[in-house]
Design an enzyme around this catalytic site. Sequence first.
Site, mmCIF file in Angstrom:
data_model
loop_
_atom_site.group_PDB
_atom_site.id
_atom_site.type_symbol
_atom_site.label_atom_id
_atom_site.label_comp_id
_atom_site.label_asym_id
_atom_site.label_seq_id
_atom_site.Cartn_x
_atom_site.Cartn_y
_atom_site.Cartn_z
ATOM 1 N N CYS A 38 0.931 -1.078 -0.076
ATOM 2 C CA CYS A 38 0.043 0.027 -0.026
ATOM 3 C C CYS A 38 0.924 1.153 -0.050
ATOM 4 O O CYS A 38 1.625 1.301 0.859
ATOM 5 C CB CYS A 38 -1.014 0.031 1.276
ATOM 6 S SG CYS A 38 -2.145 1.443 1.073
ATOM 7 N N GLY A 39 0.713 2.112 -1.139
ATOM 8 C CA GLY A 39 1.267 3.468 -0.918
ATOM 9 C C GLY A 39 2.615 3.020 -1.940
ATOM 10 O O GLY A 39 3.166 4.248 -2.215
#
Length: 274
Positions: A117-118
Site C-alpha cells: 500500500c502506497g
Amino acid sequence: MAIDSTDRIRRRDIVKWQRGRTSPRAEDLAVEEPLEIRLGGRRFTLTMRTPGHDEELAAGFLFAEGFIDQASELGEIRRVRGRKGEPEPNAIDVILNVPAERMRARLKRNFVMSSSCGVCGKTSIDSIRRRVESPADSAVVSPAVLLTLAAKLREGQQIFAATGGLHGAAIFDLDGAMLAIREDVGRHNAVDKAIGYALANAMLPLSRHLMMVSGRLSFEIVQKAAAAGVPILAAVSAPSSLAVELADEIGTTLVGFLRNGSFNIYTRPDRISG
C-alpha cells in the site's frame, strides 16, 4: 468496562489570544491514549485511540483487516489484568477461534497488503479485491436522504461538540435512520468501532446500509467499509485518488463533499436514485 464521556474529555487551562488580547480560560480536549491489542496473550498491535468501545475497536479492526472472517472466530475479548488483578485501561486481549496455520496465512497476507500500500496501488487493490466481495447492487438511496446525513452525523458526535477534536463514523439504513455512531481521534478507528458494533450485533454484511464518515475518504476507509459489505460510503470531505480507484474496482458507491446541500458522486452513481 464502561467508559463515559468524562474519560474521553480532559480539561486544561490555556491562554486565549483574540484581537491582540490574551485571557486565561479552560478548554476541553479529546483524550488520546494508546491501546495495546493482544492475540492470545501476545502483543499484536498498538494504536492511538480515544478510550471507549475498545472491544468494538479490536473486533472491527480484526474483521476489517482480514484477520477474522466472521463473528464466530472471535472467542473472547477481555481486559488485560495488572499485577494486582485490576483491569488495565489501555490493554486488551483477544482470543481467536482460528487454527494456527490459517492465522499464519492471514498474517502473511496482511503483511503483503500493508507493505504494498502506497508503493504499488494496483497491488494493494488486487489483494483487497481477492479478499472482499462486491457490495450488493440492490441498495439504492435517494439524494434527499443523503442530504440529511451530515447534520445527523454532527448531532451524534457528542465528544466532537465538546472538543472539536474527534472524527465520527456512522451506520445508517437506506431511509437515513442512524443505527450506530462511533467517535475517535483516528478516522480509521471510528470506522473500526462502527464495524465492530455491526459484527457484535449480527448486522454484517451491511448490504442494506450506508456509512458516513467525517473528514476525507482514504484508501484505508474504503477498504474497511468494503470488507463490511457497505455499498454506499459517504464523507463530508474529499476522497483520495487511490480511494476512488479502489471503490471503482470493488464496486462501492463513493460520495464526497456531502455538505451544504450538494455532493459529488465518484463511483457507481446508479445506487443514487432521482
